[in-house]
Design a protein around this motif. Sequence first.
Motif, PDB file in Angstrom:
ATOM      1  N   HIS A  31      29.145  48.035  77.269  1.00 35.16           N
ATOM      2  CA  HIS A  31      29.787  47.289  78.354  1.00 35.16           C
ATOM      3  C   HIS A  31      30.707  46.230  77.759  1.00 35.16           C
ATOM      4  O   HIS A  31      30.256  45.349  77.027  1.00 35.16           O
ATOM      5  CB  HIS A  31      28.723  46.654  79.247  1.00 35.16           C
ATOM      6  CG  HIS A  31      27.620  47.604  79.606  1.00 35.16           C
ATOM      7  ND1 HIS A  31      27.837  48.789  80.274  1.00 35.16           N
ATOM      8  CD2 HIS A  31      26.289  47.574  79.349  1.00 35.16           C
ATOM      9  CE1 HIS A  31      26.696  49.429  80.434  1.00 35.16           C
ATOM     10  NE2 HIS A  31      25.728  48.702  79.872  1.00 35.16           N
ATOM     11  N   ARG A  32      31.964  46.336  78.052  1.00 29.59           N
ATOM     12  CA  ARG A  32      32.949  45.409  77.517  1.00 29.59           C
ATOM     13  C   ARG A  32      33.797  44.855  78.650  1.00 29.59           C
ATOM     14  O   ARG A  32      33.959  45.526  79.661  1.00 29.59           O
ATOM     15  CB  ARG A  32      33.848  46.111  76.484  1.00 29.59           C
ATOM     16  CG  ARG A  32      33.097  46.637  75.258  1.00 29.59           C
ATOM     17  CD  ARG A  32      32.465  45.499  74.459  1.00 29.59           C
ATOM     18  NE  ARG A  32      31.809  45.930  73.242  1.00 29.59           N
ATOM     19  CZ  ARG A  32      30.511  46.187  73.119  1.00 29.59           C
ATOM     20  NH1 ARG A  32      29.713  46.076  74.143  1.00 29.59           N
ATOM     21  NH2 ARG A  32      30.000  46.544  71.960  1.00 29.59           N
ATOM     22  N   PRO A  33      34.335  43.666  78.536  1.00 30.66           N
ATOM     23  CA  PRO A  33      34.324  42.812  77.353  1.00 30.66           C
ATOM     24  C   PRO A  33      32.987  42.099  77.197  1.00 30.66           C
ATOM     25  O   PRO A  33      32.156  42.098  78.108  1.00 30.66           O
ATOM     26  CB  PRO A  33      35.435  41.802  77.649  1.00 30.66           C
ATOM     27  CG  PRO A  33      35.425  41.662  79.135  1.00 30.66           C
ATOM     28  CD  PRO A  33      35.072  43.048  79.647  1.00 30.66           C
ATOM     29  N   GLY A  34      32.816  41.476  76.042  1.00 25.24           N
ATOM     30  CA  GLY A  34      31.662  40.609  75.824  1.00 25.24           C
ATOM     31  C   GLY A  34      31.830  39.333  76.632  1.00 25.24           C
ATOM     32  O   GLY A  34      32.868  39.104  77.268  1.00 25.24           O
ATOM     33  N   ARG A  35      30.815  38.492  76.618  1.00 26.39           N
ATOM     34  CA  ARG A  35      30.846  37.224  77.364  1.00 26.39           C
ATOM     35  C   ARG A  35      30.467  36.098  76.427  1.00 26.39           C
ATOM     36  O   ARG A  35      29.332  36.030  75.946  1.00 26.39           O
ATOM     37  CB  ARG A  35      29.862  37.314  78.531  1.00 26.39           C
ATOM     38  CG  ARG A  35      29.662  36.033  79.319  1.00 26.39           C
ATOM     39  CD  ARG A  35      30.922  35.670  80.118  1.00 26.39           C
ATOM     40  NE  ARG A  35      30.628  34.830  81.256  1.00 26.39           N
ATOM     41  CZ  ARG A  35      30.409  33.512  81.186  1.00 26.39           C
ATOM     42  NH1 ARG A  35      30.412  32.884  80.024  1.00 26.39           N
ATOM     43  NH2 ARG A  35      30.169  32.832  82.278  1.00 26.39           N
TER      44      ARG A  35
END
Length: 171
Positions: A31-35
């Motif tokens: 799952h992108r983008p990261g946070r």
Amino acid sequence: MANDTSPVPRRTLVQRGLYFEEFDLDVLYQHRPGRTVTEADNVLFTTLTMNTQGLHLDAAWSATQPFGERLVNSMFTLSTLVGSSVAQLTQGTLVANLGFGAVAFPHPLFHGDTLYSETIVTGKRLSQSRAGQGIVDLTHTGRNQNGDVVATATRTALVWCRDFHDERTDS
């Protein structure tokens, strides 16, 4: 608007999650983008949930504790881990979140760390009590920017089967 020269689309696509039939076992969904988690995220979440734990709020006291600084609230980490999977896996196709199994936080998450999330589908079966719906078992893993596992969780979700879902009712 008589002078509107905008192109007319041939079809419309709405971002959605996967139907039961589309979930593949043993596939790694990244799952992108990261946070990147900020101090404001942590303090706001912690105070909104009435968690008075000094490890999340008190910088001076936390500096004297084993990690030497404030930790990101583990419930924020869990919520973000699961939330980051929604657009790719369950947006508009989820009937209900049925529950969580094992949840662990093997490494702390700190202010300024970036959380990257991934999910593996470990099981799926048609619901015996709800026609047109299936149950999927998900294993979520969160890693920081260095690849350290900061959270894991198993989750069971009830999702629509393709032929039983009326997409016109989604918002």
